[in-house]
Design a protein around this motif. Structure first.
Motif, mmCIF file in Angstrom:
data_model
loop_
_atom_site.group_PDB
_atom_site.id
_atom_site.type_symbol
_atom_site.label_atom_id
_atom_site.label_comp_id
_atom_site.label_asym_id
_atom_site.label_seq_id
_atom_site.Cartn_x
_atom_site.Cartn_y
_atom_site.Cartn_z
ATOM 1 N N GLU A 31 0.831 -1.208 0.000
ATOM 2 C CA GLU A 31 0.000 0.000 0.000
ATOM 3 C C GLU A 31 0.867 1.260 0.000
ATOM 4 O O GLU A 31 0.603 2.205 -0.761
ATOM 5 N N TRP A 58 1.416 3.985 -3.077
ATOM 6 C CA TRP A 58 1.170 5.401 -2.816
ATOM 7 C C TRP A 58 2.403 6.240 -3.162
ATOM 8 O O TRP A 58 2.303 7.253 -3.862
ATOM 9 N N THR A 116 3.196 7.283 -6.727
ATOM 10 C CA THR A 116 2.413 8.361 -7.348
ATOM 11 C C THR A 116 2.875 9.752 -6.945
ATOM 12 O O THR A 116 2.388 10.744 -7.485
ATOM 13 N N TRP A 117 3.810 9.836 -5.987
ATOM 14 C CA TRP A 117 4.283 11.151 -5.533
ATOM 15 C C TRP A 117 4.839 11.949 -6.700
ATOM 16 O O TRP A 117 5.593 11.453 -7.524
ATOM 17 N N ASP A 161 -1.296 12.109 -10.959
ATOM 18 C CA ASP A 161 -2.240 11.165 -10.354
ATOM 19 C C ASP A 161 -1.878 10.825 -8.907
ATOM 20 O O ASP A 161 -2.196 9.732 -8.427
ATOM 21 N N GLU A 162 -1.232 11.771 -8.219
ATOM 22 C CA GLU A 162 -0.808 11.510 -6.840
ATOM 23 C C GLU A 162 -2.001 11.132 -5.976
ATOM 24 O O GLU A 162 -3.018 11.816 -5.972
ATOM 25 N N ARG A 163 -1.858 10.036 -5.272
ATOM 26 C CA ARG A 163 -2.941 9.514 -4.431
ATOM 27 C C ARG A 163 -2.770 9.979 -2.991
ATOM 28 O O ARG A 163 -1.660 10.283 -2.555
ATOM 29 N N PRO A 164 -3.870 9.979 -2.231
ATOM 30 C CA PRO A 164 -3.762 10.289 -0.807
ATOM 31 C C PRO A 164 -3.068 9.143 -0.070
ATOM 32 O O PRO A 164 -3.076 7.999 -0.503
ATOM 33 N N MET A 165 -2.495 9.468 1.078
ATOM 34 C CA MET A 165 -1.821 8.463 1.903
ATOM 35 C C MET A 165 -2.815 7.377 2.287
ATOM 36 O O MET A 165 -3.971 7.661 2.615
ATOM 37 N N PRO A 166 -2.398 6.117 2.241
ATOM 38 C CA PRO A 166 -3.314 5.045 2.632
ATOM 39 C C PRO A 166 -3.693 5.150 4.104
ATOM 40 O O PRO A 166 -2.880 5.581 4.931
ATOM 41 N N SER A 167 -4.895 4.767 4.418
ATOM 42 C CA SER A 167 -5.330 4.830 5.819
ATOM 43 C C SER A 167 -4.849 3.598 6.562
ATOM 44 O O SER A 167 -4.632 2.534 5.981
#
Length: 97
Positions: free
Chosen positions: A76, A80, A83-84, A88-94
């Motif tokens: 995960e 993540w 994508t930095w 399409d950078e994604r939010p940090m996984p929870s």
């Protein structure tokens, strides 16, 4: 001239070869060996403080994980981080159990 209240004298003994190397660098850089030694000590302290802080944060994170079981998997986090800096950078996984 009055002594500075923000500095304190300190005496150190250097190996003869270390002192020669320091003087050689000082000559090339047209700086005093004192200035180089001061800079080296300041850098060492800054780096060591950062390592100690990182270690302390890692211990706290481990204790938190042991108490809660909350975590994100390697995959995960890897997905993540890939994508930095991209559009399409994604939010940090929870965190999850």
């Amino acid at each position: 001239m009055a002594a500075s209240t923000t500095t304190s004298p300190m005496s150190i003994r250097l190996d003869v070869n270390v002192r020669k190397r320091l003087n050689g660098i000082a000559t090339v850089q047209k700086r005093s060996s004192h200035a180089l030694a001061l800079e080296a000590i300041e850098q060492y302290i800054t780096q060591t403080e950062a390592v100690l802080k990182w270690n302390q944060e890692a211990v706290l994170a481990w204790k938190d994980y042991q108490a809660t079981g909350l975590h994100a998997t390697h995959d995960e986090l890897d997905d993540w981080l890939a994508t930095w800096g991209t559009p399409d950078e994604r939010p940090m996984p929870s965190s999850h159990n």
